[in-house]
Design a protein around this motif. Structure first.
Motif, PDB file in Angstrom:
ATOM      1  N   ARG A  25       0.829  -1.208   0.000  1.00 34.63           N
ATOM      2  CA  ARG A  25       0.000   0.000   0.000  1.00 34.63           C
ATOM      3  C   ARG A  25       0.862   1.256   0.000  1.00 34.63           C
ATOM      4  O   ARG A  25       0.550   2.241  -0.694  1.00 34.63           O
ATOM      5  CB  ARG A  25      -0.913   0.004   1.229  1.00 34.63           C
ATOM      6  CG  ARG A  25      -2.082  -0.966   1.146  1.00 34.63           C
ATOM      7  CD  ARG A  25      -3.136  -0.556   0.118  1.00 34.63           C
ATOM      8  NE  ARG A  25      -3.795   0.685   0.464  1.00 34.63           N
ATOM      9  CZ  ARG A  25      -4.825   0.787   1.311  1.00 34.63           C
ATOM     10  NH1 ARG A  25      -5.303  -0.293   1.914  1.00 34.63           N
ATOM     11  NH2 ARG A  25      -5.382   1.956   1.547  1.00 34.63           N
ATOM     12  N   PHE A  26       1.941   1.239   0.759  1.00 32.33           N
ATOM     13  CA  PHE A  26       2.800   2.414   0.840  1.00 32.33           C
ATOM     14  C   PHE A  26       3.416   2.740  -0.512  1.00 32.33           C
ATOM     15  O   PHE A  26       3.431   3.905  -0.939  1.00 32.33           O
ATOM     16  CB  PHE A  26       3.904   2.191   1.879  1.00 32.33           C
ATOM     17  CG  PHE A  26       3.517   2.531   3.288  1.00 32.33           C
ATOM     18  CD1 PHE A  26       2.250   2.248   3.773  1.00 32.33           C
ATOM     19  CD2 PHE A  26       4.429   3.118   4.159  1.00 32.33           C
ATOM     20  CE1 PHE A  26       1.887   2.554   5.082  1.00 32.33           C
ATOM     21  CE2 PHE A  26       4.088   3.433   5.457  1.00 32.33           C
ATOM     22  CZ  PHE A  26       2.821   3.146   5.923  1.00 32.33           C
ATOM     23  N   VAL A  27       3.949   1.724  -1.183  1.00 23.77           N
ATOM     24  CA  VAL A  27       4.559   1.963  -2.495  1.00 23.77           C
ATOM     25  C   VAL A  27       3.501   2.446  -3.488  1.00 23.77           C
ATOM     26  O   VAL A  27       3.738   3.367  -4.277  1.00 23.77           O
ATOM     27  CB  VAL A  27       5.272   0.698  -3.000  1.00 23.77           C
ATOM     28  CG1 VAL A  27       5.719   0.878  -4.454  1.00 23.77           C
ATOM     29  CG2 VAL A  27       6.483   0.386  -2.120  1.00 23.77           C
ATOM     30  N   ALA A  28       2.326   1.861  -3.435  1.00 28.47           N
ATOM     31  CA  ALA A  28       1.247   2.274  -4.333  1.00 28.47           C
ATOM     32  C   ALA A  28       0.849   3.723  -4.110  1.00 28.47           C
ATOM     33  O   ALA A  28       0.381   4.400  -5.034  1.00 28.47           O
ATOM     34  CB  ALA A  28       0.030   1.366  -4.141  1.00 28.47           C
ATOM     35  N   GLU A  29       1.063   4.221  -2.880  1.00 32.70           N
ATOM     36  CA  GLU A  29       0.699   5.605  -2.562  1.00 32.70           C
ATOM     37  C   GLU A  29       1.882   6.560  -2.661  1.00 32.70           C
ATOM     38  O   GLU A  29       1.805   7.690  -2.200  1.00 32.70           O
ATOM     39  CB  GLU A  29       0.089   5.672  -1.158  1.00 32.70           C
ATOM     40  CG  GLU A  29      -1.295   5.044  -1.044  1.00 32.70           C
ATOM     41  CD  GLU A  29      -2.383   5.845  -1.762  1.00 32.70           C
ATOM     42  OE1 GLU A  29      -2.136   7.026  -2.123  1.00 32.70           O
ATOM     43  OE2 GLU A  29      -3.478   5.293  -1.953  1.00 32.70           O
ATOM     44  N   GLY A  30       2.982   6.114  -3.257  1.00 29.79           N
ATOM     45  CA  GLY A  30       4.073   7.027  -3.579  1.00 29.79           C
ATOM     46  C   GLY A  30       5.266   7.020  -2.656  1.00 29.79           C
ATOM     47  O   GLY A  30       6.231   7.766  -2.893  1.00 29.79           O
ATOM     48  N   SER A 220      -3.947  -2.140   6.947  1.00 31.55           N
ATOM     49  CA  SER A 220      -3.060  -1.269   6.166  1.00 31.55           C
ATOM     50  C   SER A 220      -3.708   0.081   5.883  1.00 31.55           C
ATOM     51  O   SER A 220      -3.011   1.100   5.814  1.00 31.55           O
ATOM     52  CB  SER A 220      -2.680  -1.951   4.848  1.00 31.55           C
ATOM     53  OG  SER A 220      -1.938  -3.117   5.084  1.00 31.55           O
ATOM     54  N   SER A 221      -5.017   0.109   5.703  1.00 28.69           N
ATOM     55  CA  SER A 221      -5.705   1.385   5.466  1.00 28.69           C
ATOM     56  C   SER A 221      -5.523   2.324   6.651  1.00 28.69           C
ATOM     57  O   SER A 221      -5.332   3.538   6.473  1.00 28.69           O
ATOM     58  CB  SER A 221      -7.197   1.138   5.211  1.00 28.69           C
ATOM     59  OG  SER A 221      -7.402   0.439   4.007  1.00 28.69           O
ATOM     60  N   LEU A 222      -5.571   1.768   7.863  1.00 30.47           N
ATOM     61  CA  LEU A 222      -5.362   2.574   9.055  1.00 30.47           C
ATOM     62  C   LEU A 222      -3.909   3.014   9.178  1.00 30.47           C
ATOM     63  O   LEU A 222      -3.614   4.171   9.483  1.00 30.47           O
ATOM     64  CB  LEU A 222      -5.784   1.775  10.290  1.00 30.47           C
ATOM     65  CG  LEU A 222      -5.536   2.428  11.648  1.00 30.47           C
ATOM     66  CD1 LEU A 222      -6.239   3.773  11.760  1.00 30.47           C
ATOM     67  CD2 LEU A 222      -5.968   1.488  12.768  1.00 30.47           C
ATOM     68  N   VAL A 223      -2.981   2.094   8.939  1.00 28.03           N
ATOM     69  CA  VAL A 223      -1.553   2.427   9.018  1.00 28.03           C
ATOM     70  C   VAL A 223      -1.194   3.498   7.993  1.00 28.03           C
ATOM     71  O   VAL A 223      -0.439   4.440   8.282  1.00 28.03           O
ATOM     72  CB  VAL A 223      -0.698   1.158   8.835  1.00 28.03           C
ATOM     73  CG1 VAL A 223       0.781   1.503   8.766  1.00 28.03           C
ATOM     74  CG2 VAL A 223      -0.957   0.172   9.976  1.00 28.03           C
TER      75      VAL A 223
END
Length: 248
Positions: A25-30, A220-223
């Motif tokens: 998720r982090f990589v997908a969000e930049g 992951s959405s919360l993190v």
């Protein structure tokens, strides 16, 4: 535009389960992400899948020397760290306190508690150089109530400690624009949970008001929220993601 554009993150325990989900998720969000774990084969494969914004580093989170190396290699690759997700953790044996061995107790505390101390101590100076950052310490509902999700005394003690250490760091380093929050998952569908319960949530999910276990991505959405600037005024809190389990 991603929610984490410009952020540099270290995520521990990132070769499977929640850590892997957070990294994706982090990589997908930049974000540019250092994924750390002892599982080199799987960690390298995940980092390769994620591309140039991901780096895998073998990491014993119970070693302060290893933490120093991980920080240096992350800064060399991506620059100062602005997000730390202390995700690595173990359950230990399911056993009553009088039967819990000293070695088992110390091992659980080393991974779940001491590693978070090493991580924060090591990374905070990098965050100060960057002008701020966000620390997300993964605890558990067993860090809120002792009778839910608690395999042993060491697990409960380490998860309560994570919550307390998070609050202190939030107060100490708020003036440096460094935020710290703890996350308290309930029953999550991860390899560790499946191995511990020998199921995919059928029986234990009946105790949850939402009547199901959580997917890792729901945590992951919360993190992601806590790592991003969307939570810029949230610090020193415990964030519960348990389907209502501890509300009963």
């Amino acid at each position: 535009m991603g929610k984490l554009d410009g952020k540099v993150a270290i995520i521990t325990g990132a070769a499977q389960g929640m850590g892997e989900s957070h990294a994706r998720r982090f990589v997908a969000e930049g974000a540019r992400v250092a994924l750390t774990d002892l599982n080199e084969e799987r960690g390298e494969r995940i980092a390769a899948e994620l591309g140039g914004n991901a780096l895998f580093l073998r990491h014993d989170v119970t070693s302060s020397a290893d933490w120093g190396r991980v920080l240096q290699e992350t800064e060399d690759a991506f620059g100062p760290v602005t997000v730390l997700v202390n995700n690595a953790g173990i359950l230990g044996p399911v056993t009553p306190t009088a039967e819990l061995g000293e070695e088992e107790y110390l091992r659980v505390c080393a991974v779940n508690q001491h590693a978070q101390y090493f991580g924060m101590k090591t990374v905070i100076p990098s965050m100060r150089r960057a002008g701020g950052g966000s620390i997300v310490n993964v605890s558990s509902i067993a860090g809120l109530v002792a009778n839910v999700g608690a395999p042993n005394l060491a697990y409960v003690g380490s998860k309560f400690a994570s919550r307390g250490m998070t609050k202190l760091v939030a107060v100490e380093y708020g003036p440096d624009n460094i935020r710290a929050n703890s996350v308290h998952p309930g029953y999550i569908k991860t390899p560790m949970m499946v191995e511990a319960t020998d199921e995919n949530g059928g029986g234990i999910a009946d105790a949850v008001p939402l009547r199901r276990m959580s997917e890792a991505d729901e945590v992951s959405s919360l993190v992601l929220f806590l790592a991003s600037d969307d939570s810029s005024y949230i610090t020193g809190t415990e964030q519960v993601v348990d389907g209502g389990l501890t509300a009963q």
